[in-house]
Design a protein around this motif. Structure first.
Motif, mmCIF file in Angstrom:
data_model
loop_
_atom_site.group_PDB
_atom_site.id
_atom_site.type_symbol
_atom_site.label_atom_id
_atom_site.label_comp_id
_atom_site.label_asym_id
_atom_site.label_seq_id
_atom_site.Cartn_x
_atom_site.Cartn_y
_atom_site.Cartn_z
ATOM 1 N N ALA A 1 0.829 -1.204 0.000
ATOM 2 C CA ALA A 1 0.000 0.000 0.000
ATOM 3 C C ALA A 1 0.865 1.257 0.000
ATOM 4 O O ALA A 1 0.556 2.238 -0.698
ATOM 5 N N LEU A 2 1.943 1.243 0.772
ATOM 6 C CA LEU A 2 2.844 2.389 0.819
ATOM 7 C C LEU A 2 3.503 2.612 -0.537
ATOM 8 O O LEU A 2 3.652 3.753 -0.993
ATOM 9 N N GLY A 3 3.881 1.522 -1.207
ATOM 10 C CA GLY A 3 4.472 1.630 -2.543
ATOM 11 C C GLY A 3 3.485 2.193 -3.551
ATOM 12 O O GLY A 3 3.848 2.973 -4.433
ATOM 13 N N ILE A 4 2.208 1.804 -3.420
ATOM 14 C CA ILE A 4 1.166 2.338 -4.305
ATOM 15 C C ILE A 4 0.961 3.820 -4.048
ATOM 16 O O ILE A 4 0.885 4.628 -4.982
ATOM 17 N N MET A 5 0.877 4.187 -2.768
ATOM 18 C CA MET A 5 0.660 5.594 -2.442
ATOM 19 C C MET A 5 1.855 6.442 -2.867
ATOM 20 O O MET A 5 1.690 7.589 -3.303
ATOM 21 N N ALA A 6 3.051 5.884 -2.758
ATOM 22 C CA ALA A 6 4.240 6.613 -3.205
ATOM 23 C C ALA A 6 4.164 6.867 -4.709
ATOM 24 O O ALA A 6 4.540 7.944 -5.195
ATOM 25 N N GLU A 7 3.665 5.893 -5.444
ATOM 26 C CA GLU A 7 3.517 6.064 -6.888
ATOM 27 C C GLU A 7 2.468 7.120 -7.210
ATOM 28 O O GLU A 7 2.656 7.951 -8.116
ATOM 29 N N ILE A 8 1.364 7.120 -6.465
ATOM 30 C CA ILE A 8 0.322 8.131 -6.657
ATOM 31 C C ILE A 8 0.881 9.532 -6.402
ATOM 32 O O ILE A 8 0.637 10.470 -7.165
ATOM 33 N N LEU A 9 1.649 9.686 -5.327
ATOM 34 C CA LEU A 9 2.243 10.987 -5.016
ATOM 35 C C LEU A 9 3.244 11.404 -6.085
ATOM 36 O O LEU A 9 3.360 12.593 -6.409
ATOM 37 N N LYS A 10 3.968 10.439 -6.617
ATOM 38 C CA LYS A 10 4.922 10.723 -7.698
ATOM 39 C C LYS A 10 4.189 11.294 -8.906
ATOM 40 O O LYS A 10 4.635 12.269 -9.520
ATOM 41 N N VAL A 11 3.041 10.691 -9.235
ATOM 42 C CA VAL A 11 2.240 11.170 -10.364
ATOM 43 C C VAL A 11 1.609 12.518 -10.038
ATOM 44 O O VAL A 11 1.666 13.460 -10.838
ATOM 45 N N LYS A 12 1.008 12.618 -8.868
ATOM 46 C CA LYS A 12 0.316 13.840 -8.450
ATOM 47 C C LYS A 12 1.246 15.046 -8.436
ATOM 48 O O LYS A 12 0.900 16.130 -8.919
ATOM 49 N N ASN A 13 2.437 14.867 -7.888
ATOM 50 C CA ASN A 13 3.367 15.979 -7.693
ATOM 51 C C ASN A 13 4.413 16.091 -8.795
ATOM 52 O O ASN A 13 5.328 16.899 -8.700
ATOM 53 N N LYS A 14 4.263 15.225 -9.821
ATOM 54 C CA LYS A 14 5.208 15.215 -10.945
ATOM 55 C C LYS A 14 6.642 15.064 -10.445
ATOM 56 O O LYS A 14 7.567 15.749 -10.906
ATOM 57 N N GLY A 15 6.810 14.171 -9.482
ATOM 58 C CA GLY A 15 8.127 13.919 -8.906
ATOM 59 C C GLY A 15 8.962 12.989 -9.760
ATOM 60 O O GLY A 15 8.475 12.377 -10.716
ATOM 61 N N THR A 16 10.219 12.862 -9.398
ATOM 62 C CA THR A 16 11.129 11.993 -10.153
ATOM 63 C C THR A 16 11.164 10.573 -9.598
ATOM 64 O O THR A 16 11.494 9.633 -10.305
ATOM 65 N N GLY A 17 10.859 10.441 -8.316
ATOM 66 C CA GLY A 17 10.972 9.135 -7.692
ATOM 67 C C GLY A 17 12.394 8.790 -7.290
ATOM 68 O O GLY A 17 12.657 7.693 -6.788
ATOM 69 N N LYS A 18 13.307 9.725 -7.489
ATOM 70 C CA LYS A 18 14.709 9.485 -7.137
ATOM 71 C C LYS A 18 14.937 9.707 -5.647
ATOM 72 O O LYS A 18 14.127 10.325 -4.966
ATOM 73 N N HIS A 19 16.060 9.193 -5.156
ATOM 74 C CA HIS A 19 16.484 9.532 -3.796
ATOM 75 C C HIS A 19 16.745 11.035 -3.736
ATOM 76 O O HIS A 19 17.295 11.620 -4.676
ATOM 77 N N MET A 20 16.356 11.661 -2.640
ATOM 78 C CA MET A 20 16.578 13.102 -2.523
ATOM 79 C C MET A 20 18.061 13.444 -2.597
ATOM 80 O O MET A 20 18.436 14.520 -3.072
ATOM 81 N N ARG A 21 18.926 12.551 -2.168
ATOM 82 C CA ARG A 21 20.360 12.849 -2.227
ATOM 83 C C ARG A 21 20.865 12.861 -3.666
ATOM 84 O O ARG A 21 21.928 13.392 -3.959
#
Length: 269
Positions: free
Chosen positions: A242-262
């Motif tokens: 579920a956390l992996g799914i929500m992370a993917e949703i946030l990636k799409v919603k916020n147009k994120g890269t999905g990369k490590h912040m570092r």
């Protein structure tokens, strides 16, 4: 009246609707509205309150609707004279501000099983408007989902086919079986929606897509679906999936890269 306007705006935001608040922040000279006047503008062009009426209000409502569509706040300024753009003859000048309130995103979970519960919990934590759909009464009730905004019981595909969807909706298909998942996907694929994710192995996904193509579903629409769903971060436990799914949703919603912040913000020592 101001309290009523703010309460109605809060109500609209809570139900996932677009809304804007117009405020006159400066009035010089003669004007139909006073400094500090407020007006709520809603997506269906209805309003509550007034900033003075007339062509001024008409133009500001148009501007507020446009601001809501874009999603940005904006300022406005008008001269209320014959030579001004409004062709009004009050003689004054007005300045104002349009505040666009971001609506709550809608998380629609097709399937009220263990994974559905974990998705629901994450959705509520993120202040999403949550909708649970299942064809079993014992899997979609207030005891199981006490804070859900909508609980819909019945044929999942049929419910989704008639459910209003837009770019602010995020759908996760996790029904009790392969056929239920496929029927749910068929009901929504190709429609205007922010995200569609469907659980399943690669083999199951390929089989479902093949069946749907044979039934007339466009291949390009299917390729926009996130399936197998979620980011590759879990051990296989429902909560981690579920956390992996929500992370993917946030990636799409916020147009994120999905990369490590570092990797995004490199630290130089």
């Amino acid at each position: 009246m101001e309290g009523k306007i703010m309460l109605e705006i809060a109500k609209k935001i809570d139900s996932g609707e677009k809304v804007a608040l117009v405020t006159l922040i400066g009035v010089n000279g003669s004007s139909p509205g006073r400094s500090g006047s407020i007006m709520g503008v809603f997506s269906d062009r209805t309003t509550l309150g007034t900033i003075g009426g007339g062509n001024l209000e008409f133009q500001v409502i148009n501007s507020a609707i446009e601001a809501m569509e874009i999603g940005d706040n904006r300022e406005f300024e008008f001269t209320l004279k014959a030579e001004g753009s409004l062709d009004m003859r009050c003689g004054g000048e007005v300045k104002g501000y349009i505040k666009v309130f971001q609506r709550r995103r809608k998380l629609i979970i097709a399937g009220g099983g263990h994974l559905g519960i974990d998705l629901y919990k994450l959705g509520k934590y993120l202040n999403m408007y949550t909708v649970i759909i299942d064809d079993r009464e014992e899997y979609v009730n207030e005891k199981r989902f006490p804070k859900a905004d909508e609980l819909l019981c019945g044929d999942i595909g049929g419910i989704l086919k008639n459910y209003s969807l837009d770019e602010g909706c995020y759908l996760v298909i996790v029904t009790r079986g392969h056929l239920g998942d496929k029927n749910a996907l068929k009901a929504v694929v190709g429609r205007n929606i922010g995200y569609i994710g469907m659980i399943g192995s690669r083999k199951k996904v390929i089989e479902s897509y093949s069946d749907l193509i044979d039934e007339g579903v466009d291949k390009e629409d299917l390729l926009k679906v996130y399936s197998p769903v979620g980011l590759d971060i879990s051990s296989g436990e429902p909560a981690e999936i579920a956390l992996g799914i929500m992370a993917e949703i946030l990636k799409v919603k916020n147009k994120g890269t999905g990369k490590h912040m570092r990797e995004v913000k490199v630290i130089k020592l």
